[in-house]
Write an enzyme that holds these catalytic residues in place. Structure first.
Site: not given
Length: 341
Positions: A15, A17, A213
């Site tokens: 991922d 961001d 996250d």
């Protein structure tokens, strides 16, 4: 030499961001982890729900942050949406685009005709985030969908993390169209399978590891694709969020950041931990430190707590610390619902 996660999996699905970067800065250790993966022969794919930028723009942004990246290593929800459209439409069919010029280009590359205004010839609507979307765009999409056009949403992220805080994401704008049409879109991005499948195929991976996250997109996407996941605590998800998550939404591993990919895999898995003793009853988890002078590892306590507390439907539970070391570790983790004996 202890094995790393890089040595166990043949591809990393990273991922962006909150995982590889935060705002305008790379997460510490991200560049080193990506470099180590390449040196190890582990494929790297940057997998993002952000549909507003092209793979070339994403790769350029990453490289500018010190994380070397090539456009071929980028998989976006816009690309996955293009694949979904191409699979369901005929070449040359008109697709009403609600999104950026990058999304327009992807629709064109899929052999379809991008348009911005509804006519009877429009066969589908594709919706991705753009900061310039206005009422007219939503209205044109509404007309097309109510007339029977296929509706594909690049992703359903309700918010977008920025330096100023959480701003409305594509899911917030999709909600407006849903309210106006009473319809549900086909979703291309995480946690749906199209984006995950495209990234795995692109990497030619047989045993990929998802690194992210967010529980609701990254980890849920790994669950949907039936692959292992590493949750990093450098972005949205907190230790308290993880502890409260239902068992099906738990990753296999948890770490502070993507930089831990370069360290030993041993100890990152959610499981009982040598220095922490954890007992669980129906409504209470009791934890105690048994490290006998060893370095206190708060994340090891989190892994042990998650291993002991695996609720079917999720929900908070009280944790009782039986010593000062454990109480301090729980404070560091931000697990506030602690019952002191």
């Amino acid at each position: 030499m202890k094995r790393r996660l890089l040595d166990i999996y043949d591809a990393l699905l990273l991922d962006l961001d909150g995982t590889v970067y935060r705002g305008g800065e790379a997460v510490p250790g991200a560049a080193e982890a990506v470099k180590a993966a390449r040196e190890n022969g582990t494929a790297v794919r940057f997998v993002t729900n952000n549909a507003s930028r092209s793979p070339e723009d994403v790769a350029e942004h990453l490289t500018g942050l010190g994380v070397a990246a090539e456009p071929i290593e980028v998989s976006t929800s816009a690309q996955a949406a293009g694949t979904v459209l191409a699979e369901r439409l005929e070449p040359g069919d008109e697709v009403l685009v609600v999104g950026t010029s990058a999304l327009v280009d992807i629709v064109g590359a899929a052999g379809l005709k991008p348009v911005r205004t509804f006519t009877d010839d429009v066969k589908a609507v594709v919706q991705g985030l753009s900061r310039d979307i206005g009422y007219r765009d939503i209205a044109e999409a509404t007309l097309a969908i109510r007339a029977g056009a296929l509706w594909v949403a690049c992703n359903m992220d309700p918010t977008l993390p920025t330096e100023r805080g959480q701003l409305p994401g594509n899911g917030a704008l999709v909600a407006a169209v849903r309210a106006a049409t009473g319809q549900e879109p086909v979703v291309a991005g995480k946690p749906a399978r199209p984006l995950m499948d495209e990234a795995i195929t692109s990497a030619n991976a047989s045993s990929p590891l998802v690194v992210g996250d967010r529980l609701d997109t990254d980890i849920a996407g790994a669950v949907t694709a039936e692959v292992d996941a590493l949750l990093v605590l450098s972005g949205v998800t907190t230790p308290a969020d993880l502890l409260a998550a239902p068992a099906w939404l738990r990753p296999r591993y948890v770490a502070a950041s993507v930089g831990d990919l370069c360290g030993p895999a041993d100890g990152l898995e959610i499981a009982a931990q040598r220095a922490w003793e954890v007992d669980r009853t129906d409504h209470l988890v009791t934890a105690r430190w048994t490290g006998n002078g060893a370095v206190v590892d708060e994340l090891a306590l989190l892994r042990a707590l998650c291993a002991a507390h695996r609720p079917i439907d999720g929900g908070e539970i009280k944790v009782r610390a039986e010593d000062d070391t454990t109480r301090g570790a729980l404070r560091t983790l931000g697990i506030a619902r602690t019952a002191v004996p």
